[in-house]
Design an enzyme around this catalytic site. Sequence first.
Site, short mmCIF file in Angstrom:
data_model
loop_
_atom_site.label_atom_id
_atom_site.label_comp_id
_atom_site.label_asym_id
_atom_site.label_seq_id
_atom_site.Cartn_x
_atom_site.Cartn_y
_atom_site.Cartn_z
N ARG A 191 17.93 -25.27 10.64
CA ARG A 191 16.37 -24.86 9.72
C ARG A 191 16.45 -23.69 9.49
NH1 ARG A 191 11.83 -23.48 12.22
NH2 ARG A 191 9.85 -24.58 11.46
N SER A 200 9.60 -36.15 11.18
CA SER A 200 8.61 -35.64 12.15
C SER A 200 7.31 -36.64 12.05
CB SER A 200 8.32 -34.23 11.62
OG SER A 200 9.21 -33.32 11.54
N LYS A 237 7.23 -22.02 14.56
CA LYS A 237 6.82 -22.61 13.54
C LYS A 237 5.48 -22.21 12.99
CE LYS A 237 5.70 -27.47 11.67
NZ LYS A 237 6.75 -27.64 10.45
#
Length: 205
Positions: free
Chosen positions: A39, A110, A139
């Site tokens: 990511r 998600s 995040k």
Amino acid sequence: MKRSDLAVYFIMGTENCKDEPLVVLEDALKSGITFFQLREKGANALTGESLEKFALACQTLCKEYNVPFIINDNVQLALKINADGVHVGQDDAPIAQIREQFNGKIVGVSVHNDEEMKVAVEGGADYVGIGPIYETQSKADAKPAAGVSFLSKARRDYQDFPIVGIGGITTENASEVLAAGADGVAVISAICQSADRRETINLLK
Ligand SMILES: Cc1ncsc1CCOP(=O)(O)O
Ligand SMILES: C=C1C=NC(C)=NC1=N
Ligand SMILES: [Mg+2]
């Protein structure tokens, strides 16, 4: 993909660890992670050729340890290097489109509520990520910590569907996430910052 593959789901990008990322990944693989997601986000995120080279290096390590290797968001890169799949959010392309691009590969989505869960399951997702369960530092645009209530409901509504919890998960709270019905825990900082990854990973199971 088996539900048990989600047991200890490591997620990392170059911004997440001060140590050399590939050294961290290999240590995590040696220490028993069961799934890896690249990511790559943030101001200094790798792009273009350097991102592709980094992704290929991660893929090679995951292959050595027979651990699924997927890429977050970057559908084109995942297709180009033949990753094991992709993880997408609600702001990425519709699941139906992703699903047909990744025929036979892993597609993770998600989800945060019943409607998103329904769309993901019916759209052919292989697993869903639910969170943030607890407060997270990893995040920037994370929604508020939701606790395990929605995860528990998703498990009640979909008794056999693969679900991984994510967000602020540590060795202290992982058991609560699993008790709520998750097949596993997705983790960035608790593994990146661990002084003993084997111990950390054993305590996340
Ligand atoms: C990618 C993502 N999605 C919801 S929370 C999160 C970050 C999880 O990172 P950490 O395990 O360090 O809280
Ligand atoms: C946002 C996310 C939620 N869940 C998972 C597994 N990965 C992510 N990048
Ligand atoms: Mg996304």
